[in-house]
Design a protein around this motif. Structure first.
Motif, short mmCIF file in Angstrom:
data_model
loop_
_atom_site.label_atom_id
_atom_site.label_comp_id
_atom_site.label_asym_id
_atom_site.label_seq_id
_atom_site.Cartn_x
_atom_site.Cartn_y
_atom_site.Cartn_z
N THR B 48 0.90 -1.19 -0.19
CA THR B 48 -0.09 0.01 -0.02
C THR B 48 0.85 1.32 0.15
OG1 THR B 48 -1.78 1.23 1.11
CG2 THR B 48 -0.21 -0.33 2.45
N GLY B 49 0.54 2.22 -0.69
CA GLY B 49 1.27 3.51 -0.87
C GLY B 49 2.46 3.56 -1.55
N LYS B 52 1.06 2.78 -7.13
CA LYS B 52 0.51 1.96 -7.94
C LYS B 52 -0.51 3.07 -8.74
CE LYS B 52 -1.25 -1.21 -5.18
NZ LYS B 52 -0.52 -0.75 -3.96
N SER B 53 -1.45 3.57 -7.78
CA SER B 53 -2.34 4.68 -8.54
C SER B 53 -1.68 5.53 -9.26
CB SER B 53 -3.16 5.39 -7.34
OG SER B 53 -3.94 4.27 -6.62
N THR B 54 -0.48 6.22 -8.69
CA THR B 54 0.32 7.34 -9.46
C THR B 54 0.73 6.70 -10.83
OG1 THR B 54 1.02 7.84 -7.38
CG2 THR B 54 2.21 8.44 -9.27
N GLN B 89 -9.93 4.32 -7.82
CA GLN B 89 -10.06 3.43 -6.69
C GLN B 89 -11.23 4.39 -5.80
OE1 GLN B 89 -6.11 3.80 -4.78
NE2 GLN B 89 -6.76 2.45 -3.38
#
Ligand SMILES: Nc1ncnc2c1ncn2[C@@H]1O[C@H](COP(=O)(O)OP(=O)(O)OP(=O)(O)O)[C@@H](O)[C@H]1O
Ligand SMILES: [Mg+2]
Lengths: 292, 271
Positions: B48-49, B52-54, B89
């Protein structure tokens, strides 16, 4: 109601259906009783206030000349309703004030929303105009009323102008803030789904800013009334503000209070209409926060 | 405009640093090298953190890389392309639009006529099992239902490149299996290229051709595992195959280490 959801399952195992019906009736009765109690208490406060005022005035505890008393205020309103005011019928005065406030409000809201959204969306405009808006906002704008009187004369235009400057700023700031604080995810999503800049503005930014804007509409109608009244008070040929200043000029304190009462009623009715409109417009919002 | 041989997505030494409120630079991802072939299904897992989203926002064109290159269809990404779908997300349905209107939004933005947009939207609502809810507003739906609205709203655009950021994490197990199978069907039918971010290692193996394991943040690609399970797959069945368990173990030994590092860092911060 929390008690409902708590008591029902607990008793459900034991109780027959008729018991449940009985209980829900009892609950409804309790709700009604409470509403009655609250309203009764409210009435009592009003009666007490008016009664004390009347009594103190008659007994000479407070100066009757300055503070008047409810019965005189009532008589004054009655006289106005039955025989008109010095400037014409009462309805005409109310309508004059209302019209000025309404024009001022509509113009102020339109300008505020338009500029607020434009500055909220276009960084360059915000950077250029930001400081000027701040300066104008810092100024106590009610002092502009005499200037408007000089510019636009005794007619309604000067009152509309004072209403506009009072209405514009709260609406502007809310629209600006609303446009700035649009959920970034929603904007990103809209753009991915294929929205152009224009579509983002009209279909994402404006809808999500409306609840901000509406919050300011409530307050700003009150401001529009203030603007119109103050304008009339300073110089006019018609309107509630003129009635206040006439009453004051003739040392008729009951007249001042009576005009205030009429104003309050007008403002409350306008507020009710706005709330109604807001409920219709915000069906997409959860009920709790819909009536902000 | 693009040659058909270039990969769907290519990251070459891509990195992204954010400016934090205090003015310092915070590197979210660095030295990303990753290729997604046309029609390939790539799953991305990582602690987490880690970033991945970036990574997905770089591919979508919502953010620009501060380093390196991001190519989609052989061309550098400049702004948002029309061929990309992104399931976020976070909740990103429009609260003032009804369910149907939300799903119609994409085609309408793209100039599809109202009647046709409505028809396509209805079709997709049926596929995600929300036909009965088309007049509701999002606040009247459960979290899982809202997610399904978002899925329908993305799929209705027929994106050639599909970026999905933990799309199923809010769904219950049954719906999740159903949606996963449906996603596989859809993907097989359209030949779109998918980048699928998830926390669920099982899910990633069941769905993907390639599983990318990212390091603890600032993330970079640690290892890429090719999943050689035969297709077509049914996610509930493929989990039971011995080869699946083997792959799982292999990837977990790589991922678990990064998760541990992230956790220890978090604990160190808390102390
Ligand atoms: N806009 C931003 N400004 C500053 N820092 C950011 C921003 N977006 C993300 N970050 C930071 O970048 C890092 C990676 O974030 P990212 O959202 O990509 O993680 P993630 O891998 O998707 O995590 P998760 O699995 O929890 O969703 C985090 O440390 C986060 O704090
Ligand atoms: Mg994420």
């Amino acid at each position: 109601m929390p008690p409902e959801s708590v008591s029902l399952p607990a008793a459900g195992a034991l109780a027959k259906p008729s018991d449940a019906a009985e209980r829900s009736k009892a609950r409804a009765r309790a709700v009604r009783r409470r509403a009655l109690l609250v309203n009764g208490a409210r009435l009592l406060v009003l009666v007490l206030f008016l009664g004390l005022w009347e009594w103190f005035s008659r007994a000479g505890v407070i100066d009757k000349f300055n503070f008047s008393m409810p019965s005189e205020v009532y008589d004054q309103i009655r006289t106005w309703v039955m025989h008109g005011t010095a400037q014409g019928s009462l309805a005409e005065q109310i309508w004059a004030t209302l019209q000025e406030a309404l024009y001022g409000w509509v113009i102020g809201v339109a300008a505020g929303v338009l500029l607020g959204i434009a500055l909220g969306r276009v960084r360059f405009l915000a950077d250029v105009f930001g400081p000027y808006v701040k300066i104008l906002n810092a100024m106590p704008r009610i002092v502009l009323a005499p200037i408007f009187l000089i510019w636009f004369g005794l007619g309604p235009a000067s009152k509309v102008a004072s209403a506009v400057v009072l209405v514009f700023f709260p609406v502007f700031f809310n629209a600006f803030q609303g446009a700035r604080e649009v959920d970034r995810n929603l904007v990103a999503n809209a753009r991915i789904l294929g929205a152009s800049n224009r579509q983002v503005t009209f279909q994402v930014v404006i809808p999500s800013a409306t609840s901000w804007i509406f919050t300011s509409l409530h307050v700003s109608f009150g401001f529009a009334l203030i603007g119109a009244i103050v304008g009339e008070y300073i110089g006019a040929t018609k309107g509630l503000g003129l009635m206040v200043s006439t009453a004051q000029g003739t040392f008729n304190s009951a007249g001042v209070y009576a005009a205030m009462v009429i104003l309050a009623v007008v403002a409350l009715i306008a507020e009710g209409l706005l709330t109604f409109l807001e409920k219709r417009l915000f069906r997409w919002k959860p009920a709790e926060s819909g009536a902000r | 405009m693009t040659s058909n041989t270039s990969p769907a997505i290519e990251l070459r030494g891509a990195g992204k640093a954010f400016r934090t409120p205090s003015g310092a630079l915070h590197t979210a991802v660095r030295d990303l090298d990753l290729t997604v072939e046309r029609g390939e299904f790539v799953a991305v897992v990582g602690p987490t953190g880690c970033g991945k989203s970036t990574t997905l926002t770089l591919v979508s064109g919502l953010e620009e890389p501060t380093e390196g290159e991001v190519l989609v269809g052989g061309e550098p990404v400049g702004g948002i392309g029309g061929n990309v779908g992104f399931v976020f997300q976070q909740d990103a349905v429009f609260p003032w639009r009804t369910v149907l209107s939300n799903v119609m939004a994409g085609p309408r933005f793209r100039g599809v006529a109202k009647a046709e947009a409505r028809e396509r939207a209805r079709d997709w609502l049926a596929r995600v099992g929300l036909s009965a809810f088309e007049d509701r507003y999002p606040h009247q739906l459960s979290g899982g239902q809202r997610k399904r609205v978002a899925l329908a709203a993305t799929f209705v655009n027929d994106p050639g490149i599909l970026l999905m950021d933990e799309p199923f994490s809010a769904l219950d197990v049954q719906t999740r299996a159903l949606m996963s199978d449906q996603l596989l069907d859809l993907w097989a039918g359209t030949g779109s290229s998918v980048v699928f971010v998830t926390h669920d290692l099982e899910e990633s193996i069941a769905l993907a051709d390639k599983v990318v394991v990212m390091t603890a943040g600032p993330a970079t690609v640690k290892e890429v595992f090719t999943i050689d399970l035969p297709r077509p797959r049914k996610v509930e069945e493929v989990r039971l195959e011995p080869r699946f368990v083997e792959i799982y173990r292999e990837i977990w030994s790589s991922l678990g280490e990064e998760v541990r590092i992230t956790r220890e860092r978090g604990a160190a911060h808390a102390a």
